[in-house]
Design a protein around this motif. Structure first.
Motif, PDB file in Angstrom:
ATOM      1  N   CYS A  40       0.908  -1.230  -0.127  1.00  0.00           N
ATOM      2  CA  CYS A  40       0.149  -0.035  -0.026  1.00  0.00           C
ATOM      3  C   CYS A  40       0.710   1.216  -0.103  1.00  0.00           C
ATOM      4  O   CYS A  40       0.442   2.302  -0.639  1.00  0.00           O
ATOM      5  N   HIS A  41       2.018   1.291   0.707  1.00  0.00           N
ATOM      6  CA  HIS A  41       2.602   2.291   0.871  1.00  0.00           C
ATOM      7  C   HIS A  41       3.804   2.393   0.006  1.00  0.00           C
ATOM      8  O   HIS A  41       4.773   3.462   0.062  1.00  0.00           O
ATOM      9  N   GLY A  42       4.293   1.523  -0.893  1.00  0.00           N
ATOM     10  CA  GLY A  42       5.394   1.647  -1.588  1.00  0.00           C
ATOM     11  C   GLY A  42       6.752   1.139  -0.673  1.00  0.00           C
ATOM     12  O   GLY A  42       6.905   1.271   0.429  1.00  0.00           O
ATOM     13  N   SER A  43       7.847   0.529  -1.557  1.00  0.00           N
ATOM     14  CA  SER A  43       8.920   0.114  -1.059  1.00  0.00           C
ATOM     15  C   SER A  43       9.751   1.113  -0.240  1.00  0.00           C
ATOM     16  O   SER A  43      10.534   0.784   0.566  1.00  0.00           O
ATOM     17  N   GLN A  44       9.594   2.248  -0.550  1.00  0.00           N
ATOM     18  CA  GLN A  44      10.198   3.544   0.033  1.00  0.00           C
ATOM     19  C   GLN A  44       9.302   4.250   0.860  1.00  0.00           C
ATOM     20  O   GLN A  44       9.783   5.268   1.521  1.00  0.00           O
ATOM     21  N   MET A  45       8.214   3.784   1.062  1.00  0.00           N
ATOM     22  CA  MET A  45       7.067   4.492   1.973  1.00  0.00           C
ATOM     23  C   MET A  45       6.899   5.759   1.328  1.00  0.00           C
ATOM     24  O   MET A  45       6.492   6.817   2.100  1.00  0.00           O
ATOM     25  N   GLU A  46       7.002   5.695   0.003  1.00  0.00           N
ATOM     26  CA  GLU A  46       6.879   6.952  -0.658  1.00  0.00           C
ATOM     27  C   GLU A  46       5.428   7.387  -1.395  1.00  0.00           C
ATOM     28  O   GLU A  46       4.926   8.171  -1.893  1.00  0.00           O
ATOM     29  N   ARG A  47       4.435   6.216  -1.315  1.00  0.00           N
ATOM     30  CA  ARG A  47       3.070   6.365  -1.779  1.00  0.00           C
ATOM     31  C   ARG A  47       1.915   6.815  -0.858  1.00  0.00           C
ATOM     32  O   ARG A  47       2.116   6.215   0.341  1.00  0.00           O
ATOM     33  N   SER A  48       0.994   7.337  -1.303  1.00  0.00           N
ATOM     34  CA  SER A  48       0.132   7.733  -0.373  1.00  0.00           C
ATOM     35  C   SER A  48      -1.035   6.434  -0.731  1.00  0.00           C
ATOM     36  O   SER A  48      -1.534   6.289  -1.763  1.00  0.00           O
ATOM     37  N   ALA A  49      -1.317   5.840   0.541  1.00  0.00           N
ATOM     38  CA  ALA A  49      -2.281   4.667   0.261  1.00  0.00           C
ATOM     39  C   ALA A  49      -3.532   4.974  -0.058  1.00  0.00           C
ATOM     40  O   ALA A  49      -4.124   5.781   0.335  1.00  0.00           O
ATOM     41  N   TYR A  50      -3.872   4.219  -1.140  1.00  0.00           N
ATOM     42  CA  TYR A  50      -5.284   4.376  -1.902  1.00  0.00           C
ATOM     43  C   TYR A  50      -5.689   5.980  -2.137  1.00  0.00           C
ATOM     44  O   TYR A  50      -6.615   6.491  -2.169  1.00  0.00           O
ATOM     45  N   GLY A  51      -4.171   6.582  -2.261  1.00  0.00           N
ATOM     46  CA  GLY A  51      -4.462   8.085  -2.615  1.00  0.00           C
ATOM     47  C   GLY A  51      -4.980   8.901  -1.775  1.00  0.00           C
ATOM     48  O   GLY A  51      -5.570  10.177  -1.776  1.00  0.00           O
ATOM     49  N   VAL A  52      -5.269   8.583  -0.282  1.00  0.00           N
ATOM     50  CA  VAL A  52      -5.772   9.241   0.752  1.00  0.00           C
ATOM     51  C   VAL A  52      -4.778   9.776   1.865  1.00  0.00           C
ATOM     52  O   VAL A  52      -5.069  10.603   2.669  1.00  0.00           O
ATOM     53  N   SER A  53      -3.959   8.726   2.207  1.00  0.00           N
ATOM     54  CA  SER A  53      -3.015   8.895   3.325  1.00  0.00           C
ATOM     55  C   SER A  53      -1.993   9.685   2.763  1.00  0.00           C
ATOM     56  O   SER A  53      -1.670   9.885   1.931  1.00  0.00           O
ATOM     57  N   LYS A  72      -1.996   0.416  16.211  1.00  0.00           N
ATOM     58  CA  LYS A  72      -1.966  -0.858  16.704  1.00  0.00           C
ATOM     59  C   LYS A  72      -3.035  -1.025  17.934  1.00  0.00           C
ATOM     60  O   LYS A  72      -3.527  -2.208  18.135  1.00  0.00           O
ATOM     61  N   SER A  73      -2.870   0.035  18.762  1.00  0.00           N
ATOM     62  CA  SER A  73      -4.098  -0.051  20.011  1.00  0.00           C
ATOM     63  C   SER A  73      -5.652  -0.105  19.533  1.00  0.00           C
ATOM     64  O   SER A  73      -6.447  -0.198  20.322  1.00  0.00           O
ATOM     65  N   GLY A  74      -5.829   0.229  18.240  1.00  0.00           N
ATOM     66  CA  GLY A  74      -7.150   0.531  17.696  1.00  0.00           C
ATOM     67  C   GLY A  74      -7.703   1.724  18.160  1.00  0.00           C
ATOM     68  O   GLY A  74      -9.008   1.937  17.803  1.00  0.00           O
ATOM     69  N   SER A  75      -7.103   2.704  18.440  1.00  0.00           N
ATOM     70  CA  SER A  75      -7.677   4.028  18.897  1.00  0.00           C
ATOM     71  C   SER A  75      -7.576   5.086  17.595  1.00  0.00           C
ATOM     72  O   SER A  75      -8.058   6.093  17.578  1.00  0.00           O
ATOM     73  N   LYS A  76      -6.936   4.533  16.286  1.00  0.00           N
ATOM     74  CA  LYS A  76      -6.918   5.395  15.206  1.00  0.00           C
ATOM     75  C   LYS A  76      -7.660   4.772  14.084  1.00  0.00           C
ATOM     76  O   LYS A  76      -7.458   3.557  13.842  1.00  0.00           O
ATOM     77  N   ASN A  77      -8.405   5.433  13.363  1.00  0.00           N
ATOM     78  CA  ASN A  77      -9.127   4.819  12.281  1.00  0.00           C
ATOM     79  C   ASN A  77      -9.230   5.898  11.067  1.00  0.00           C
ATOM     80  O   ASN A  77     -10.382   6.031  10.317  1.00  0.00           O
ATOM     81  N   SER A  78      -7.993   6.393  10.675  1.00  0.00           N
ATOM     82  CA  SER A  78      -8.043   7.358   9.435  1.00  0.00           C
ATOM     83  C   SER A  78      -8.366   6.502   8.164  1.00  0.00           C
ATOM     84  O   SER A  78      -7.802   5.567   8.002  1.00  0.00           O
ATOM     85  N   TYR A  79      -9.242   7.098   7.154  1.00  0.00           N
ATOM     86  CA  TYR A  79      -9.745   6.878   6.031  1.00  0.00           C
ATOM     87  C   TYR A  79     -10.210   5.247   6.156  1.00  0.00           C
ATOM     88  O   TYR A  79     -10.081   4.711   5.192  1.00  0.00           O
ATOM     89  N   MET A  81      -9.112   2.793   7.613  1.00  0.00           N
ATOM     90  CA  MET A  81      -8.207   1.861   7.640  1.00  0.00           C
ATOM     91  C   MET A  81      -7.722   1.309   8.914  1.00  0.00           C
ATOM     92  O   MET A  81      -6.809   0.646   9.086  1.00  0.00           O
ATOM     93  N   GLY A  82      -8.338   1.777   9.801  1.00  0.00           N
ATOM     94  CA  GLY A  82      -7.772   1.247  11.366  1.00  0.00           C
ATOM     95  C   GLY A  82      -7.862  -0.202  11.561  1.00  0.00           C
ATOM     96  O   GLY A  82      -6.699  -0.736  11.894  1.00  0.00           O
ATOM     97  N   GLU A  83      -8.780  -0.924  11.039  1.00  0.00           N
ATOM     98  CA  GLU A  83      -8.574  -2.542  11.321  1.00  0.00           C
ATOM     99  C   GLU A  83      -7.581  -3.216  10.369  1.00  0.00           C
ATOM    100  O   GLU A  83      -6.878  -3.919  10.648  1.00  0.00           O
ATOM    101  N   VAL A  84      -7.418  -2.509   9.213  1.00  0.00           N
ATOM    102  CA  VAL A  84      -6.353  -3.184   8.614  1.00  0.00           C
ATOM    103  C   VAL A  84      -4.896  -2.945   8.980  1.00  0.00           C
ATOM    104  O   VAL A  84      -4.163  -3.842   9.194  1.00  0.00           O
ATOM    105  N   MET A  85      -5.001  -1.435   9.348  1.00  0.00           N
ATOM    106  CA  MET A  85      -3.484  -1.233   9.935  1.00  0.00           C
ATOM    107  C   MET A  85      -3.210  -2.107  11.197  1.00  0.00           C
ATOM    108  O   MET A  85      -2.140  -2.371  11.686  1.00  0.00           O
ATOM    109  N   LYS A  86      -4.195  -1.962  12.124  1.00  0.00           N
ATOM    110  CA  LYS A  86      -4.135  -2.811  13.455  1.00  0.00           C
ATOM    111  C   LYS A  86      -3.705  -4.253  13.149  1.00  0.00           C
ATOM    112  O   LYS A  86      -2.811  -4.635  13.697  1.00  0.00           O
ATOM    113  N   ALA A  87      -4.282  -4.891  12.258  1.00  0.00           N
ATOM    114  CA  ALA A  87      -4.085  -6.325  11.656  1.00  0.00           C
ATOM    115  C   ALA A  87      -2.571  -6.409  11.124  1.00  0.00           C
ATOM    116  O   ALA A  87      -1.784  -7.323  11.604  1.00  0.00           O
TER     117      ALA A  87
END
Length: 108
Positions: A40-53, A72-79, A81-87
């Motif tokens: 989602c973020h690119g090998s250099q972390m250079e991409r905006s995931a799904y064009g929103v992050s 990781k704690s589940g307290s953030k759910n930007s865009y 994507m909270g559950e995906v990032m938590k996983a």
């Protein structure tokens, strides 16, 4: 005969360990990015995931670690994507999160 069978068995064990070592101990920041983040973020972390992050490699170390911990704690759910990032982050230790936060800004 016993020594030959034992020797062949040991060779197989050693070969298996050699093949598995990169997977068993591959927890450095770059490997974590390759295995968990780059799709989602690119090998250099250079991409905006799904064009929103935000582009993660443009963030400071403090922004990265606070965001990773919140996801990781589940307290953030930007865009939404909270559950995906938590996983993705669930299996990582806080030490690994800190290593990511140190490493990612160097990818700019």
């Amino acid at each position: 005969m016993f020594r030959t069978v034992k020797g062949k068995f040991m060779k197989k064990i050693i070969l298996a360990l050699c093949l598995l070592m990169p997977y068993l101990f591959a927890n450095d920041a770059n490997t974590i990015i390759t295995n968990k983040c780059s799709t989602c973020h690119g090998s250099q972390m250079e991409r905006s995931a799904y064009g929103v992050s935000k582009k993660v490699n443009s963030l400071s170390k403090d922004e990265i670690i606070s965001t990773l911990r919140a996801y990781k704690s589940g307290s953030k759910n930007s865009y939404g994507m909270g559950e995906v990032m938590k996983a993705q982050l669930n299996s990582l230790s806080d030490k690994q999160l800190l290593e990511l936060a140190d490493f990612i800004p160097t990818l700019r």
